[in-house]
Design a protein around this motif. Structure first.
Motif, PDB file in Angstrom:
ATOM      1  N   TYR A  94       0.842  -1.188   0.000  1.00  0.00           N
ATOM      2  CA  TYR A  94       0.000   0.000   0.000  1.00  0.00           C
ATOM      3  C   TYR A  94       0.881   1.244   0.000  1.00  0.00           C
ATOM      4  O   TYR A  94       1.830   1.346   0.786  1.00  0.00           O
ATOM      5  N   TYR A  95       0.524   2.184  -0.872  1.00  0.00           N
ATOM      6  CA  TYR A  95       1.273   3.431  -1.036  1.00  0.00           C
ATOM      7  C   TYR A  95       0.332   4.620  -0.921  1.00  0.00           C
ATOM      8  O   TYR A  95      -0.847   4.528  -1.270  1.00  0.00           O
ATOM      9  N   CYS A  96       0.890   5.760  -0.501  1.00  0.00           N
ATOM     10  CA  CYS A  96       0.112   6.988  -0.588  1.00  0.00           C
ATOM     11  C   CYS A  96       0.735   7.885  -1.661  1.00  0.00           C
ATOM     12  O   CYS A  96       1.896   7.710  -2.050  1.00  0.00           O
ATOM     13  N   THR A  97      -0.061   8.813  -2.142  1.00  0.00           N
ATOM     14  CA  THR A  97       0.392   9.771  -3.143  1.00  0.00           C
ATOM     15  C   THR A  97      -0.333  11.083  -2.959  1.00  0.00           C
ATOM     16  O   THR A  97      -1.418  11.119  -2.377  1.00  0.00           O
ATOM     17  N   ASN A  98       0.275  12.172  -3.425  1.00  0.00           N
ATOM     18  CA  ASN A  98      -0.297  13.503  -3.209  1.00  0.00           C
ATOM     19  C   ASN A  98      -1.084  13.988  -4.420  1.00  0.00           C
ATOM     20  O   ASN A  98      -0.908  15.107  -4.895  1.00  0.00           O
ATOM     21  N   THR A  99      -1.928  13.130  -4.924  1.00  0.00           N
ATOM     22  CA  THR A  99      -2.830  13.485  -6.014  1.00  0.00           C
ATOM     23  C   THR A  99      -4.202  12.923  -5.711  1.00  0.00           C
ATOM     24  O   THR A  99      -4.350  12.076  -4.828  1.00  0.00           O
ATOM     25  N   TRP A 100      -5.194  13.394  -6.447  1.00  0.00           N
ATOM     26  CA  TRP A 100      -6.514  12.764  -6.387  1.00  0.00           C
ATOM     27  C   TRP A 100      -6.474  11.643  -7.421  1.00  0.00           C
ATOM     28  O   TRP A 100      -6.302  11.891  -8.606  1.00  0.00           O
ATOM     29  N   GLY A 101      -6.655  10.435  -6.976  1.00  0.00           N
ATOM     30  CA  GLY A 101      -6.546   9.317  -7.896  1.00  0.00           C
ATOM     31  C   GLY A 101      -5.087   8.968  -8.127  1.00  0.00           C
ATOM     32  O   GLY A 101      -4.189   9.381  -7.385  1.00  0.00           O
ATOM     33  N   TYR A 102      -4.855   8.198  -9.157  1.00  0.00           N
ATOM     34  CA  TYR A 102      -3.502   7.728  -9.446  1.00  0.00           C
ATOM     35  C   TYR A 102      -3.234   7.787 -10.945  1.00  0.00           C
ATOM     36  O   TYR A 102      -4.097   7.464 -11.752  1.00  0.00           O
ATOM     37  N   ASN A 103      -2.011   8.231 -11.288  1.00  0.00           N
ATOM     38  CA  ASN A 103      -1.551   8.142 -12.663  1.00  0.00           C
ATOM     39  C   ASN A 103      -0.084   7.783 -12.646  1.00  0.00           C
ATOM     40  O   ASN A 103       0.562   7.787 -11.602  1.00  0.00           O
ATOM     41  N   SER A 104       0.458   7.480 -13.793  1.00  0.00           N
ATOM     42  CA  SER A 104       1.829   6.985 -13.860  1.00  0.00           C
ATOM     43  C   SER A 104       2.837   8.004 -13.354  1.00  0.00           C
ATOM     44  O   SER A 104       3.960   7.645 -13.014  1.00  0.00           O
ATOM     45  N   GLY A 105       2.463   9.271 -13.302  1.00  0.00           N
ATOM     46  CA  GLY A 105       3.370  10.294 -12.820  1.00  0.00           C
ATOM     47  C   GLY A 105       3.267  10.581 -11.335  1.00  0.00           C
ATOM     48  O   GLY A 105       4.002  11.425 -10.804  1.00  0.00           O
ATOM     49  N   SER A 106       2.361   9.888 -10.635  1.00  0.00           N
ATOM     50  CA  SER A 106       2.173  10.124  -9.204  1.00  0.00           C
ATOM     51  C   SER A 106       3.412   9.699  -8.422  1.00  0.00           C
ATOM     52  O   SER A 106       3.996   8.649  -8.677  1.00  0.00           O
ATOM     53  N   VAL A 107       3.782  10.521  -7.459  1.00  0.00           N
ATOM     54  CA  VAL A 107       4.896  10.199  -6.567  1.00  0.00           C
ATOM     55  C   VAL A 107       4.392   9.254  -5.482  1.00  0.00           C
ATOM     56  O   VAL A 107       3.354   9.501  -4.869  1.00  0.00           O
ATOM     57  N   LEU A 108       5.129   8.177  -5.241  1.00  0.00           N
ATOM     58  CA  LEU A 108       4.766   7.215  -4.212  1.00  0.00           C
ATOM     59  C   LEU A 108       5.859   7.138  -3.159  1.00  0.00           C
ATOM     60  O   LEU A 108       7.031   7.415  -3.450  1.00  0.00           O
ATOM     61  N   GLY A 109       5.469   6.733  -1.953  1.00  0.00           N
ATOM     62  CA  GLY A 109       6.459   6.459  -0.927  1.00  0.00           C
ATOM     63  C   GLY A 109       7.034   5.065  -1.094  1.00  0.00           C
ATOM     64  O   GLY A 109       6.881   4.454  -2.148  1.00  0.00           O
TER      65      GLY A 109
END
Length: 118
Positions: A94-109
């Protein structure tokens, strides 16, 4: 630099619960939507839940709706994911990201592993 640190994963039995945390830094957390995504074994990364910057609007994947709950504490720069009634199908990273939803450019922890097994 955006930094996301997930924690709270572990090994649980079916039907049990977990609460994941994601501490964020490097951007204005209180102005940013946040999301949780996951990668189950052998599958692509998939959207789990999103929350808007104020915590008023939330969205969930149909596969977790009514079992998972996303929340945030802007004073602590932290977003949470409560996972309830876990099944073996919820096993994954499980990862979090600072976007609404997810795309290939989303930063993950780095992610936190959730394993559901009897």
């Amino acid at each position: 630099e955006v930094r996301l640190v997930e924690s709270g994963g572990g090994l649980v039995q079916p039907g049990e619960s977990l609460t994941l945390s994601c501490e964020a830094s490097g951007f204005t957390f209180s102005s940013s939507p946040m999301s949780w995504v996951r990668q189950r074994p052998g599958k692509k990364i998939e959207f789990v839940a999103s929350i808007d910057s104020a915590g008023h609007s939330k969205g969930y994947s149909g596969s977790v709706n009514d079992r998972f709950s996303i929340s945030r504490d802007n004073a602590k720069n932290t977003v949470y994911l409560l996972l309830d009634s876990l099944t073996t199908e919820d096993t994954g990273m499980y990862y979090c990201t600072n976007t609404w939803g997810y795309n290939s450019g989303s930063v993950l922890g780095q992610g936190t592993q959730v394993t559901v097994s009897s």
